[in-house]
Design a protein around this motif. Sequence first.
Motif, PDB file in Angstrom:
ATOM      1  N   SER A 181      86.868  30.955   7.055  1.00 19.29           N
ATOM      2  CA  SER A 181      87.495  31.650   8.160  1.00 19.29           C
ATOM      3  C   SER A 181      88.571  32.568   7.625  1.00 19.29           C
ATOM      4  N   LYS A 182      88.884  33.574   8.400  1.00 19.56           N
ATOM      5  CA  LYS A 182      89.941  34.495   7.993  1.00 19.56           C
ATOM      6  C   LYS A 182      91.286  33.798   8.093  1.00 19.56           C
ATOM      7  N   LYS A 183      92.096  34.017   7.098  1.00 19.31           N
ATOM      8  CA  LYS A 183      93.429  33.455   7.111  1.00 19.31           C
ATOM      9  C   LYS A 183      94.414  34.607   7.254  1.00 19.31           C
ATOM     10  N   SER A 184      95.284  34.488   8.209  1.00 20.58           N
ATOM     11  CA  SER A 184      96.296  35.507   8.389  1.00 20.58           C
ATOM     12  C   SER A 184      97.574  34.864   8.884  1.00 20.58           C
ATOM     13  N   LEU A 185      98.642  35.596   8.848  1.00 19.14           N
ATOM     14  CA  LEU A 185      99.920  35.083   9.309  1.00 19.14           C
ATOM     15  C   LEU A 185      99.967  34.963  10.823  1.00 19.14           C
ATOM     16  N   ARG A 186      99.098  35.668  11.528  1.00 20.81           N
ATOM     17  CA  ARG A 186      99.081  35.574  12.993  1.00 20.81           C
ATOM     18  C   ARG A 186      98.685  34.179  13.450  1.00 20.81           C
ATOM     19  N   ASN A 187      97.886  33.490  12.634  1.00 22.19           N
ATOM     20  CA  ASN A 187      97.528  32.112  12.977  1.00 22.19           C
ATOM     21  C   ASN A 187      98.744  31.205  12.923  1.00 22.19           C
ATOM     22  N   VAL A 188      99.713  31.544  12.084  1.00 16.98           N
ATOM     23  CA  VAL A 188     100.891  30.708  11.909  1.00 16.98           C
ATOM     24  C   VAL A 188     102.003  31.120  12.861  1.00 16.98           C
ATOM     25  N   PHE A 189     102.286  32.420  12.929  1.00 23.18           N
ATOM     26  CA  PHE A 189     103.442  32.899  13.664  1.00 23.18           C
ATOM     27  C   PHE A 189     103.119  33.442  15.052  1.00 23.18           C
ATOM     28  N   GLY A 190     101.914  33.822  15.318  1.00 21.37           N
ATOM     29  CA  GLY A 190     101.563  34.370  16.620  1.00 21.37           C
ATOM     30  C   GLY A 190     101.706  35.878  16.646  1.00 21.37           C
ATOM     31  N   LYS A 191     101.461  36.451  17.784  1.00 21.13           N
ATOM     32  CA  LYS A 191     101.519  37.896  17.943  1.00 21.13           C
ATOM     33  C   LYS A 191     102.902  38.317  18.403  1.00 21.13           C
ATOM     34  N   ASN A 192     103.249  39.540  18.099  1.00 21.62           N
ATOM     35  CA  ASN A 192     104.525  40.099  18.519  1.00 21.62           C
ATOM     36  C   ASN A 192     104.386  40.585  19.956  1.00 21.62           C
ATOM     37  N   THR A 193     105.233  40.088  20.838  1.00 20.42           N
ATOM     38  CA  THR A 193     105.128  40.437  22.251  1.00 20.42           C
ATOM     39  C   THR A 193     106.094  41.542  22.653  1.00 20.42           C
ATOM     40  N   ILE A 194     106.930  42.014  21.722  1.00 25.18           N
ATOM     41  CA  ILE A 194     107.889  43.072  22.036  1.00 25.18           C
ATOM     42  C   ILE A 194     107.145  44.403  22.053  1.00 25.18           C
ATOM     43  N   LYS A 195     107.305  45.157  23.119  1.00 24.76           N
ATOM     44  CA  LYS A 195     106.626  46.446  23.239  1.00 24.76           C
ATOM     45  C   LYS A 195     107.465  47.531  22.600  1.00 24.76           C
ATOM     46  N   ASP A 234     107.612  50.919  19.392  1.00 26.78           N
ATOM     47  CA  ASP A 234     107.242  51.218  18.021  1.00 26.78           C
ATOM     48  C   ASP A 234     108.038  50.325  17.069  1.00 26.78           C
ATOM     49  N   ALA A 235     107.693  50.359  15.799  1.00 25.92           N
ATOM     50  CA  ALA A 235     108.268  49.436  14.814  1.00 25.92           C
ATOM     51  C   ALA A 235     109.781  49.626  14.665  1.00 25.92           C
ATOM     52  N   LEU A 236     110.256  50.854  14.675  1.00 24.31           N
ATOM     53  CA  LEU A 236     111.683  51.109  14.485  1.00 24.31           C
ATOM     54  C   LEU A 236     112.505  50.558  15.643  1.00 24.31           C
ATOM     55  N   SER A 237     112.045  50.746  16.872  1.00 23.62           N
ATOM     56  CA  SER A 237     112.796  50.225  18.014  1.00 23.62           C
ATOM     57  C   SER A 237     112.800  48.697  18.036  1.00 23.62           C
ATOM     58  N   ILE A 238     111.708  48.085  17.603  1.00 23.77           N
ATOM     59  CA  ILE A 238     111.650  46.627  17.529  1.00 23.77           C
ATOM     60  C   ILE A 238     112.659  46.112  16.507  1.00 23.77           C
ATOM     61  N   GLN A 239     112.746  46.774  15.347  1.00 24.42           N
ATOM     62  CA  GLN A 239     113.706  46.359  14.321  1.00 24.42           C
ATOM     63  C   GLN A 239     115.133  46.499  14.824  1.00 24.42           C
ATOM     64  N   LYS A 240     115.420  47.572  15.521  1.00 20.97           N
ATOM     65  CA  LYS A 240     116.775  47.769  16.037  1.00 20.97           C
ATOM     66  C   LYS A 240     117.130  46.691  17.065  1.00 20.97           C
TER      67      LYS A 240
END
Length: 55
Positions: free
Chosen positions: A26-40, A42-48
């Motif tokens: 099976s595919k192994k990814s970090l999403r299986n461990v941490f889940g999906k990001n629910t913050i809407k 772009d990446a820069l606004s999420i970091q801020k």
Amino acid sequence: MKIIIKNKTSKIELEKLLLKFAKSKSKKSLRNVFGKNTIKGDALSIQKKMRNEWD
């Protein structure tokens, strides 16, 4: 895991065994461990937003 192949094994049976092993991985990814990001947004606004929590 080992596969024991006898001389009498046909090519079709051998292919079935190999497909069985290919599907078992099976595919192994970090999403299986941490889940999906629910913050809407772009990446820069999420970091801020995330870094602004401590202020």
